[in-house]
Design a protein around this motif. Structure first.
Motif, PDB file in Angstrom:
ATOM      1  N   THR A   1      -9.827  11.692  -1.536  1.00 14.20           N
ATOM      2  CA  THR A   1     -10.612  11.123  -2.636  1.00 14.20           C
ATOM      3  C   THR A   1     -10.130  11.612  -3.999  1.00 14.20           C
ATOM      4  O   THR A   1     -10.378  10.946  -5.014  1.00 14.20           O
ATOM      5  N   ASP A   2      -9.464  12.756  -4.060  1.00 15.92           N
ATOM      6  CA  ASP A   2      -8.996  13.310  -5.334  1.00 15.92           C
ATOM      7  C   ASP A   2      -7.470  13.346  -5.410  1.00 15.92           C
ATOM      8  O   ASP A   2      -6.917  13.923  -6.330  1.00 15.92           O
ATOM      9  N   LEU A   3      -6.795  12.705  -4.455  1.00 18.34           N
ATOM     10  CA  LEU A   3      -5.338  12.771  -4.429  1.00 18.34           C
ATOM     11  C   LEU A   3      -4.712  12.003  -5.590  1.00 18.34           C
ATOM     12  O   LEU A   3      -3.664  12.411  -6.102  1.00 18.34           O
ATOM     13  N   ASP A   4      -5.357  10.923  -6.022  1.00 15.91           N
ATOM     14  CA  ASP A   4      -4.760  10.118  -7.089  1.00 15.91           C
ATOM     15  C   ASP A   4      -4.665  10.887  -8.396  1.00 15.91           C
ATOM     16  O   ASP A   4      -3.664  10.788  -9.118  1.00 15.91           O
ATOM     17  N   ARG A   5      -5.678  11.680  -8.718  1.00 14.47           N
ATOM     18  CA  ARG A   5      -5.625  12.467  -9.959  1.00 14.47           C
ATOM     19  C   ARG A   5      -4.557  13.549  -9.892  1.00 14.47           C
ATOM     20  O   ARG A   5      -3.856  13.818 -10.873  1.00 14.47           O
TER      21      ARG A   5
ATOM     22  N   TYR B   1       3.791  11.711   2.211  1.00 17.87           N
ATOM     23  CA  TYR B   1       4.962  11.334   1.431  1.00 17.87           C
ATOM     24  C   TYR B   1       4.997   9.827   1.180  1.00 17.87           C
ATOM     25  O   TYR B   1       5.335   9.381   0.066  1.00 17.87           O
ATOM     26  N   MET B   2       4.645   9.037   2.169  1.00 17.57           N
ATOM     27  CA  MET B   2       4.624   7.592   1.983  1.00 17.57           C
ATOM     28  C   MET B   2       3.534   7.185   0.997  1.00 17.57           C
ATOM     29  O   MET B   2       3.736   6.273   0.174  1.00 17.57           O
ATOM     30  N   ILE B   3       2.392   7.856   1.052  1.00 13.60           N
ATOM     31  CA  ILE B   3       1.333   7.578   0.067  1.00 13.60           C
ATOM     32  C   ILE B   3       1.828   7.924  -1.337  1.00 13.60           C
ATOM     33  O   ILE B   3       1.572   7.192  -2.305  1.00 13.60           O
ATOM     34  N   THR B   4       2.548   9.034  -1.467  1.00 13.04           N
ATOM     35  CA  THR B   4       3.071   9.435  -2.776  1.00 13.04           C
ATOM     36  C   THR B   4       4.060   8.412  -3.320  1.00 13.04           C
ATOM     37  O   THR B   4       4.033   8.071  -4.514  1.00 13.04           O
TER      38      THR B   4
END
Length: 261
Positions: A235-239, A131-134
């Motif tokens: 590695t694919d969370l940003d997309r 959640y903090m990364i989001t």
């Protein structure tokens, strides 16, 4: 000597108060500005600053006395619109938090919880981490600026005192809550499927060799594989987050259009 009439004072107060109510509703319900760690004074000051900036370019205010039942209804109406807009963004960002819940249950981290002051409940460590990364990615993508842009444009689509709103828009908002489960399980599906296969294999192994207990092999294997798969997932969370944010902002725009009928 400068004289100010009651009509002038009433006009200034109306031009400030009603937009302030909509902006305040957004500030209270949004996951960023409405966070419990943000002091109330900061929230009010930010809402006042945004109101001062937006007020000169807003459409004309309705000729309704402020201290009347109609004026009170407009205040409640603006708070509801702002809170609905904030709720859309909260649902969008909480989706990743649900992903952490699904993954944590499969990894055996359900016991690793702590008290979250923003929600008032216990939250898994993995959910809090995602959640903090989001939130940070949302700020990096300038999502907060896009929300403020939609807020400013909402005064054109939904003028203050419009008085007629499509109730079907709130049904859309309720159905949009399903995004928490659908998108959350979609992001967690690779890890959940792999860990489910591991748990199934360990269950068969435990039946064939009872001396190999789940506590000796199952927990370390689930944690190790889960951490490795989390490294691959990051590695694919940003997309995924970029598509999620676009979906949330598109729905917010469609919600305002549907609310205006």
């Amino acid at each position: 000597m400068v004289e100010i009439t009651f009509a002038q004072l009433h006009g200034w107060l109306v031009a400030f108060l009603w937009p302030f109510c909509r902006i305040t509703g957004l500030m209270l319900a949004s996951p960023i500005w409405g966070h419990s760690s943000v002091p109330r004074q900061i929230k009010i000051a930010l809402a006042m600053a945004l109101t001062v900036v937006m007020a000169p370019v807003l459409p004309p205010m309705p000729q309704v006395p402020l201290f009347s039942w109609a004026g009170l209804g407009i205040v409640a109406e603006q708070l509801l619109i702002g809170a609905a807009m904030g709720l859309v963004m909260r649902v969008t960002l909480v989706t990743v938090q649900a992903t952490g819940e699904f993954i944590g249950l499969q990894m055996g981290l359900a016991f690793a919880t702590f008290f979250d002051p923003s929600s008032g409940t216990n939250m898994m460590v993995l959910s809090r981490f995602l959640y903090m990364i989001t939130l940070l990615m949302f700020l990096a993508f300038d999502g907060h600026l896009m929300v403020l842009e939609l807020l400013a444009s909402s005064f054109e689509a939904l003028p203050i005192g419009l008085g007629r709103y499509d109730p079907g828009a709130f049904e859309m908002l309720a159905r949009y809550g399903g995004t928490i489960f659908s998108s959350g399980i979609l992001l967690a599906l690779p890890l959940v499927a792999a860990l489910l296969i591991i748990n199934l294999a360990l269950g068969i192994l435990n039946r064939s060799a009872p001396q190999l207990t789940v506590f000796n092999i199952g927990f370390p294997a689930s944690l190790t594989v889960g951490v490795i798969l989390m490294m691959v997932l990051m590695t694919d969370l940003d997309r995924f987050l970029e598509r999620l944010f676009d979906q949330g902002l598109d729905f917010l725009q469609a919600f305002l259009a549907a609310l205006a009928g």
